[in-house]
Design a protein around this motif. Structure first.
Motif, PDB file in Angstrom:
ATOM      1  N   GLN A  92      55.934 -29.822 -86.566  1.00 15.05           N
ATOM      2  CA  GLN A  92      57.500 -30.168 -87.248  1.00 15.05           C
ATOM      3  C   GLN A  92      57.385 -28.872 -87.890  1.00 15.05           C
ATOM      4  O   GLN A  92      58.492 -28.644 -88.474  1.00 15.05           O
ATOM      5  N   ALA A  93      56.522 -29.076 -88.886  1.00 19.24           N
ATOM      6  CA  ALA A  93      56.168 -28.660 -90.086  1.00 19.24           C
ATOM      7  C   ALA A  93      56.546 -27.114 -89.866  1.00 19.24           C
ATOM      8  O   ALA A  93      56.408 -26.006 -90.978  1.00 19.24           O
ATOM      9  N   ALA A  94      56.762 -26.088 -89.073  1.00 20.19           N
ATOM     10  CA  ALA A  94      56.086 -25.172 -89.095  1.00 20.19           C
ATOM     11  C   ALA A  94      57.078 -24.210 -89.523  1.00 20.19           C
ATOM     12  O   ALA A  94      56.455 -22.989 -89.905  1.00 20.19           O
ATOM     13  N   ALA A  95      58.204 -24.519 -89.541  1.00 18.64           N
ATOM     14  CA  ALA A  95      59.028 -23.543 -90.855  1.00 18.64           C
ATOM     15  C   ALA A  95      59.026 -24.463 -91.995  1.00 18.64           C
ATOM     16  O   ALA A  95      60.305 -23.348 -92.792  1.00 18.64           O
ATOM     17  N   ALA A  96      58.204 -24.502 -92.576  1.00 19.28           N
ATOM     18  CA  ALA A  96      58.325 -24.690 -94.310  1.00 19.28           C
ATOM     19  C   ALA A  96      58.023 -23.163 -94.764  1.00 19.28           C
ATOM     20  O   ALA A  96      56.657 -22.705 -93.895  1.00 19.28           O
ATOM     21  N   HIS A  97      58.198 -22.916 -95.915  1.00 20.76           N
ATOM     22  CA  HIS A  97      58.237 -21.737 -96.599  1.00 20.76           C
ATOM     23  C   HIS A  97      56.862 -22.310 -96.838  1.00 20.76           C
ATOM     24  O   HIS A  97      56.518 -22.900 -98.680  1.00 20.76           O
ATOM     25  N   VAL A  98      55.186 -21.096 -97.255  1.00 19.75           N
ATOM     26  CA  VAL A  98      54.880 -21.185 -97.985  1.00 19.75           C
ATOM     27  C   VAL A  98      54.223 -20.777 -98.877  1.00 19.75           C
ATOM     28  O   VAL A  98      54.848 -19.300 -98.515  1.00 19.75           O
ATOM     29  N   ILE A  99      53.792 -20.693-100.135  1.00 21.00           N
ATOM     30  CA  ILE A  99      54.083 -20.462-101.826  1.00 21.00           C
ATOM     31  C   ILE A  99      52.131 -20.181-101.822  1.00 21.00           C
ATOM     32  O   ILE A  99      51.539 -21.367-101.895  1.00 21.00           O
ATOM     33  N   SER A 100      52.068 -18.902-101.833  1.00 21.49           N
ATOM     34  CA  SER A 100      50.303 -18.845-102.238  1.00 21.49           C
ATOM     35  C   SER A 100      49.693 -18.308-103.594  1.00 21.49           C
ATOM     36  O   SER A 100      50.540 -17.319-103.925  1.00 21.49           O
ATOM     37  N   LEU A 101      48.890 -19.026-103.988  1.00 29.24           N
ATOM     38  CA  LEU A 101      48.799 -18.135-105.779  1.00 29.24           C
ATOM     39  C   LEU A 101      47.833 -17.048-104.869  1.00 29.24           C
ATOM     40  O   LEU A 101      47.629 -17.124-106.887  1.00 29.24           O
ATOM     41  N   LYS A 102      47.417 -17.165-104.492  1.00 24.07           N
ATOM     42  CA  LYS A 102      46.633 -16.054-104.473  1.00 24.07           C
ATOM     43  C   LYS A 102      46.826 -15.035-104.043  1.00 24.07           C
ATOM     44  O   LYS A 102      48.634 -13.950-103.415  1.00 24.07           O
ATOM     45  N   THR A 103      46.520 -13.718-104.693  1.00 23.26           N
ATOM     46  CA  THR A 103      47.604 -12.720-104.981  1.00 23.26           C
ATOM     47  C   THR A 103      46.187 -11.452-104.442  1.00 23.26           C
ATOM     48  O   THR A 103      45.008 -11.531-104.242  1.00 23.26           O
ATOM     49  N   PRO A 104      46.500  -9.637-103.528  1.00 24.48           N
ATOM     50  CA  PRO A 104      45.783  -9.409-103.493  1.00 24.48           C
ATOM     51  C   PRO A 104      45.240  -8.534-104.538  1.00 24.48           C
ATOM     52  O   PRO A 104      43.959  -8.215-103.880  1.00 24.48           O
ATOM     53  N   HIS A 105      45.413  -8.815-105.754  1.00 26.74           N
ATOM     54  CA  HIS A 105      44.203  -8.549-107.130  1.00 26.74           C
ATOM     55  C   HIS A 105      42.657  -8.780-107.002  1.00 26.74           C
ATOM     56  O   HIS A 105      42.155  -9.972-106.194  1.00 26.74           O
ATOM     57  N   THR A 106      41.660  -8.493-107.019  1.00 23.68           N
ATOM     58  CA  THR A 106      40.568  -8.603-107.050  1.00 23.68           C
ATOM     59  C   THR A 106      39.865  -9.874-108.415  1.00 23.68           C
ATOM     60  O   THR A 106      39.542 -10.903-108.436  1.00 23.68           O
ATOM     61  N   LEU A 107      40.748  -9.177-109.789  1.00 25.63           N
ATOM     62  CA  LEU A 107      40.462  -9.900-110.729  1.00 25.63           C
ATOM     63  C   LEU A 107      42.251 -11.213-110.719  1.00 25.63           C
ATOM     64  O   LEU A 107      43.179 -11.048-110.378  1.00 25.63           O
ATOM     65  N   PRO A 108      41.549 -12.527-110.474  1.00 27.73           N
ATOM     66  CA  PRO A 108      42.845 -13.378-111.104  1.00 27.73           C
ATOM     67  C   PRO A 108      43.872 -13.213-112.278  1.00 27.73           C
ATOM     68  O   PRO A 108      45.258 -13.298-112.203  1.00 27.73           O
ATOM     69  N   GLU A 109      42.640 -12.844-113.221  1.00 32.43           N
ATOM     70  CA  GLU A 109      43.890 -12.718-114.173  1.00 32.43           C
ATOM     71  C   GLU A 109      44.685 -11.685-114.112  1.00 32.43           C
ATOM     72  O   GLU A 109      45.788 -11.678-114.439  1.00 32.43           O
TER      73      GLU A 109
END
Ligand SMILES: O=C(O)[C@H](O)[C@@H](O)[C@H](O)[C@H](O)COP(=O)(O)O
Length: 230
Positions: free
Chosen positions: A93-110
């Protein structure tokens, strides 16, 4: 008492009850504001809950789902929290939810911190439902007691901050107290006698840096709803 305690005979009963409660809160948000936001935690505990949530007949296309924290690994890796959300929650049922990721393509999280911050800001505050876990060191989200950045993160005005706890194999991006406590409904989902004991220590302890879960227990914000089973 800064929290309400709900206990269940087993982990399936807890997942069913907590899933139903979260569903009610999300449905209220959609009825009132046409959209809802759901923050969930990673780790082993939430998997049953994710299964229960995925079966709820909600208007999931109006719901944003995001992790309370993220290990700085690619989404395909088993350790990824957003990967866990996509695999275990955003289906059926939840397949249509919008997912927000905190992970970006940057090597460093900073380097990715401001991008993650902007993504969370887009979801909007106050968040509707925040579901937290806890480790036996008293951490919640990625607010780890051994993170050198903890003091600053606990006082940060940013919604997202990077932590590098020596106890963890990877750097982490975490929502901060200013984000986690800026919520309409806040749940703590813990299982096992060890975590009940840890939680009781967290209530008794005075030092939030020793037991960072205290930041959602006693800081401003909604009354914490604790769901526990053996
Ligand atoms: O990314 C994470 O690991 C979580 O967000 C973290 O805060 C988790 O809730 C606790 O570590 C408990 O994990 P378990 O459920 O595996 O015990």
């Amino acid at each position: 008492m800064a929290h309400d305690w709900f206990e269940f005979p087993d982990r399936d009963a807890l997942a069913a009850a907590l899933g139903a409660r979260i569903g009610e809160r999300l449905a209220e948000a959609i009825d009132t504001r046409k959209q809802a936001s759901l923050v969930v935690s990673g780790g082993r505990t939430p998997v049953r809950l994710f299964g229960a949530l995925s079966k709820l007949p909600l208007n999931w296309s109006s719901i944003h789902v995001l992790p309370a924290d993220e290990r700085w690994v690619d989404e395909q890796e088993a350790a990824s929290n957003v990967g866990l959300i996509r695999r275990e929650l955003v289906r059926d049922q939840a397949a249509a939810a919008h997912v927000i990721s905190l992970k970006t393509p940057h090597t460093l999280p900073e380097s990715g911190q401001m991008v993650a911050e902007a993504r969370v800001a887009e979801v909007g505050f106050p968040l509707d439902v925040v579901v937290l876990g806890m480790g036996n060191d008293g951490h919640t989200a990625s607010l780890f007691p051994d993170a050198p950045e903890l003091t600053g993160v606990l006082d940060s005005d940013h919604a997202c901050e990077v932590v590098r706890p020596p106890s963890q194999p990877t750097a982490r991006m975490t929502l901060t107290p200013v984000a986690l406590n800026n919520a309409r409904h806040q749940f703590l989902h813990i299982e096992g006698d060890d975590k009940r004991e840890t939680f009781e220590r967290a209530i008794a302890d005075r030092d939030v840096e020793a037991m960072p879960v205290r930041t959602v227990l006693f800081d401003r914000g909604p009354r914490l709803q604790v769901y526990w089973s053996p």
